[in-house]
Scaffold this active site. Structure first.
Site, PDB file in Angstrom:
ATOM      1  N   GLU A 180     -36.178 -28.936 -25.813  1.00  0.00           N
ATOM      2  CA  GLU A 180     -37.135 -28.832 -24.551  1.00  0.00           C
ATOM      3  C   GLU A 180     -37.874 -29.995 -24.336  1.00  0.00           C
ATOM      4  OE1 GLU A 180     -38.371 -24.466 -23.163  1.00  0.00           O
ATOM      5  OE2 GLU A 180     -40.112 -25.670 -23.931  1.00  0.00           O
ATOM      6  N   HIS A 192     -21.522 -22.999 -47.577  1.00  0.00           N
ATOM      7  CA  HIS A 192     -20.371 -21.864 -47.479  1.00  0.00           C
ATOM      8  C   HIS A 192     -20.025 -21.531 -46.334  1.00  0.00           C
ATOM      9  CE1 HIS A 192     -20.510 -22.023 -51.979  1.00  0.00           C
ATOM     10  NE2 HIS A 192     -21.921 -22.021 -51.756  1.00  0.00           N
ATOM     11  N   LYS A 230     -34.593 -19.016 -14.768  1.00  0.00           N
ATOM     12  CA  LYS A 230     -35.566 -18.220 -14.435  1.00  0.00           C
ATOM     13  C   LYS A 230     -35.658 -17.609 -12.923  1.00  0.00           C
ATOM     14  CE  LYS A 230     -39.485 -19.459 -17.363  1.00  0.00           C
ATOM     15  NZ  LYS A 230     -40.497 -20.129 -17.580  1.00  0.00           N
TER      16      LYS A 230
HETATM   17  O1  LIG Z   1     -45.971 -19.174 -23.223  1.00  0.00           O
HETATM   18  P1  LIG Z   1     -45.438 -18.722 -22.212  1.00  0.00           P
HETATM   19  O2  LIG Z   1     -46.281 -19.133 -20.954  1.00  0.00           O
HETATM   20  O3  LIG Z   1     -45.122 -17.201 -22.009  1.00  0.00           O
HETATM   21  O4  LIG Z   1     -43.788 -19.531 -22.138  1.00  0.00           O
HETATM   22  C1  LIG Z   1     -42.862 -19.234 -23.159  1.00  0.00           C
HETATM   23  C2  LIG Z   1     -42.041 -20.589 -23.367  1.00  0.00           C
HETATM   24  O5  LIG Z   1     -41.514 -20.592 -22.010  1.00  0.00           O
HETATM   25  C3  LIG Z   1     -41.033 -21.905 -21.717  1.00  0.00           C
HETATM   26  O6  LIG Z   1     -42.012 -22.270 -20.662  1.00  0.00           O
HETATM   27  C4  LIG Z   1     -39.876 -22.115 -21.108  1.00  0.00           C
HETATM   28  O7  LIG Z   1     -39.288 -21.237 -20.171  1.00  0.00           O
HETATM   29  C5  LIG Z   1     -41.540 -22.645 -23.000  1.00  0.00           C
HETATM   30  O8  LIG Z   1     -41.743 -23.977 -22.623  1.00  0.00           O
HETATM   31  C6  LIG Z   1     -42.521 -21.882 -23.476  1.00  0.00           C
HETATM   32  O9  LIG Z   1     -42.709 -21.938 -24.906  1.00  0.00           O
END
Ligand SMILES: O=P(O)(O)OC[C@H]1O[C@](O)(CO)[C@@H](O)[C@@H]1O
Length: 646
Positions: free
Chosen positions: A424, A453, A558
């Site tokens: 990321e 394995h 998203k």
């Molecule tokens: O802590 P949050 O805001 O729920 O985000 C969870 C995760 O989602 C992300 O933003 C990626 O979608 C990550 O970088 C982050 O760790």
């Protein structure tokens, strides 16, 4: 629940369409890169002199014969499948690097390059990565810049320019580094509150409403990504066999997975402390996990607010919900700490402390590693050495994967944790100057010798598109517990032998590796390992000129998910409307798409219908999911009018 196959024969089976009117929480938008220059892979066309090795430029003895990937005669390197490339006569060196094979010279290389941290009992061996002295020298100016970038970051610069944020995870273990007294106090106060809250929960001073146990016995942690991976890794690595509170995780929006965790708690739900962890406080999966857990509490006649704890940014949706509903406690997550580097904040420390893990030991280990990785000499700086090796092994462009192999069961989740931290952070489309670079290093691995394995066969003999990182733990068992299962040999000797054997066998077949050795897996070591890789990622990002601290690519998925759910509501409305006709009107998938006014999205409409049918929320009148053109469908539910609400 009806299965897809059972629905095939059911014809016009009535079913109930359960209509959800809640929407996905809004997802925060990261600013995109402005003024993007589309100079695709331009860095690959730079001249091949040694003075400034740009990403994609390899040292002479491994890559000198590779034509510049951006030139008209050669496709970008990564576009060439590794197999084809291995066969191509002009690129053998990358896939078959020239590595030292003389054992005495190798021993000398091992001794010359071995990094040892006496305080932490940690060693880093980079001798089985084939970089040359020439390459090392040529990289030093780049490292000078990386050290400067890091010093500025630690000093409070806006090191995450797209999001206009400081990057302060190093302050968490040395609060006096934070740029203002206010932030320093915030860090120390939060740490004190975390420790005393955990102590009070463990001692029973803070307890749930009357239960048979009369104290909290379980922790259920709801969070995803950086709000789960660190706590999961640390729990696996450090939780004692009989922790004061056992921990479970909900880290997805999979209803069956959530049901499983809640079912496992059984009657102990009444003595479960629920941690809801989300920096943004608006991540849909975490919101869903919370709603599901709250429903389970309601169904069991329990008051969630007496057992819920939020860890989130002040004034986030989650924070406000916890405030309004009067949850047991709230802990802050700071704007200047990224999710994937949040293990030393309340995100990682509260779950750890509740399991009786020594969080001060973890902080001490990470602070000690921070100190070591501030050393401006690359050779004496383990994070810089890692970044150097990554750059060499992947050509500064991710051309090889990082396979992480801890030979210790308790470190199983380290590779999963690193997967997010590295991918990321490094996996970016554009560099800091707006050039399209498609950077990244893929990370995978589980543990040795188990993986021997499974896939080590391919690593040894198959496509050589990786470098390995072995993690060795010297102490096999606590003192006084070992025994010889055959004369002169313990179980741990086998594990040791497997590691050494695999390292040698891979190297003999020109597969490079790094070995990180620690004396034992304890809070200090785990803190140090987290800090080591955080810093290595930061250095590497500077070397390849990218922002390691944002994640713009995640937003696309998203957004698309939110669009799918919005479309699902329209599909339901259309099917419900058709179900109100007398007789019920069964529609083809194409007709549904047309009535939703998205004829071009017929495939997505079909997938939505298939999913609804599998969950008894749509009914096939004719055909089934396997006959998408001829199948007709209706919902079995009539007259729902609030589907277009949002
Ligand atoms: O802590 P949050 O805001 O729920 O985000 C969870 C995760 O989602 C992300 O933003 C990626 O979608 C990550 O970088 C982050 O760790």
């Amino acid at each position: 629940m009806a299965s897809l196959s059972s629905l095939r024969l059911t014809g016009a089976m009535p079913c109930v369409a359960s209509i959800k009117t809640t929407s996905l929480l809004s997802t925060s938008e990261s600013a995109g890169c402005n003024g993007v220059k589309q100079s695709t892979m331009s860095h690959l066309t730079q001249n091949s002199s040694y003075s400034v090795p740009a990403p994609g430029h390899f040292a002479r003895n491994t890559m000198s014969s590779i034509p510049p990937s951006g030139s008209s005669s050669a496709p970008p390197l990564r576009a060439v499948s590794s197999k084809v490339a291995a066969e191509a006569s002009d690129v053998p060196s990358m896939f078959e690097p020239k590595l030292e094979s003389d054992p005495i010279k190798l021993w000398n290389r091992y001794v010359d390059w071995l990094y040892q941290d006496k305080v932490l009992g940690l060693y880093l061996d980079v001798s089985r990565i084939g970089f040359t002295d020439e390459f090392y020298e040529a990289m030093l100016p780049k490292f000078e810049k990386a050290f400067k970038d890091m010093a500025e970051l630690e000093g409070g610069s806006i090191a995450n320019p797209d999001e206009g944020r400081m990057v302060g995870h190093y302050w968490l273990r040395k609060p006096e580094l934070a740029p203002t007294p206010f932030l320093q106090k915030l860090i120390t106060d939060t740490l004190d509150r975390v420790q005393s809250f955990a102590d009070d929960v463990i001692s029973g001073k803070i307890k749930p409403p009357p239960t048979p146990q009369n104290r909290f016995t379980q922790v259920l942690s709801v969070g995803i990504g950086g709000s789960a991976l660190g706590p999961q890794f640390v729990a696996e690595a450090l939780a004692p066999d009989n922790p004061p509170l056992k921990i479970r995780f909900i880290d997805n929006t999979d209803p069956a997975g959530i049901d499983h965790q809640i079912a496992q708690l059984g009657p102990e739900l009444s003595s479960t402390l629920v941690l809801v962890i989300s920096k943004s406080g608006g991540t849909p999966e975490t919101r869903n996990g919370l709603l599901e857990v709250q429903k389970a509490f309601r169904d069991a006649g329990l008051d969630f607010s007496k057992q819920g704890v939020a860890i989130t940014q002040e004034n986030s949706l989650l924070d406000n919900t916890a405030k309004i509903e009067g949850w047991l406690a709230r802990f802050p997550m700071f704007d200047w700490v990224g999710g994937r580097t949040s293990e030393m904040s309340a995100v990682g420390l509260l779950p750890a402390a509740l399991q009786g893990i020594d969080i001060h030991g973890m902080l001490e280990g990470s602070a000690a590693m921070d100190e070591s990785t501030r050393n401006p000499s690359v050779k004496q700086n383990p994070a810089a050495l890692l970044a150097l090796c990554w750059y060499w092994a992947t050509g500064g462009m991710g051309s090889k994967d990082m396979v992480v192999l801890p030979y210790k069961d308790s470190l199983l989740l380290f590779s999963r944790y690193l997967q997010q931290l590295v991918m990321e952070s490094i996996g970016k489309e554009f560099d800091l100057d707006g050039n399209k670079v498609n950077q990244g290093i893929s990370v995978y691995g589980n543990k040795g010798s188990t993986d021997q394995h499974a896939y080590i066969q391919q690593l040894r003999e198959g496509v050589p598109n990786f470098f390995a990182t072995f993690i060795e733990v010297l102490r096999d068992r606590p003192p006084g517990h070992d025994w010889e299962l055959e004369p002169g040999v313990t179980c741990g000797d086998y594990l040791f032998g497997m590691l050494q054997g695999t390292r040698s066998a891979l190297y003999a077949n020109k597969r490079q590796s790094i070995t990180l050795t620690v004396e034992e897996v304890d809070p200090k070591t785990v803190g140090a390992m987290v800090a080591l890789y955080e810093r290595a990622v930061g250095f590497y990002a500077s070397l390849v000129n990218i922002n390691a601290y944002h994640q713009p690519g995640v937003e696309a998925g998203k957004k698309a998910a939110a669009e799918v759910l919005a479309l699902q509501k329209r599909v339901l409305a259309v099917l419900n409307d058709a179900s109100c006709r007398d007789p019920v009107e069964a529609l083809t998938v194409e007709e549904v798409a047309k009535r939703c006014q998205v004829p071009q999205q017929v495939e997505m409409v079909y997938k939505i219908i298939s999913h609804m049918a599998a969950n008894d929320r749509a009914v096939f009148a004719e055909g089934d999911c396997g006959t998408p053109r001829s199948a007709t469908v209706y919902s079995g539910e009539c007259g729902v009018d609030d589907l277009y609400d949002d």
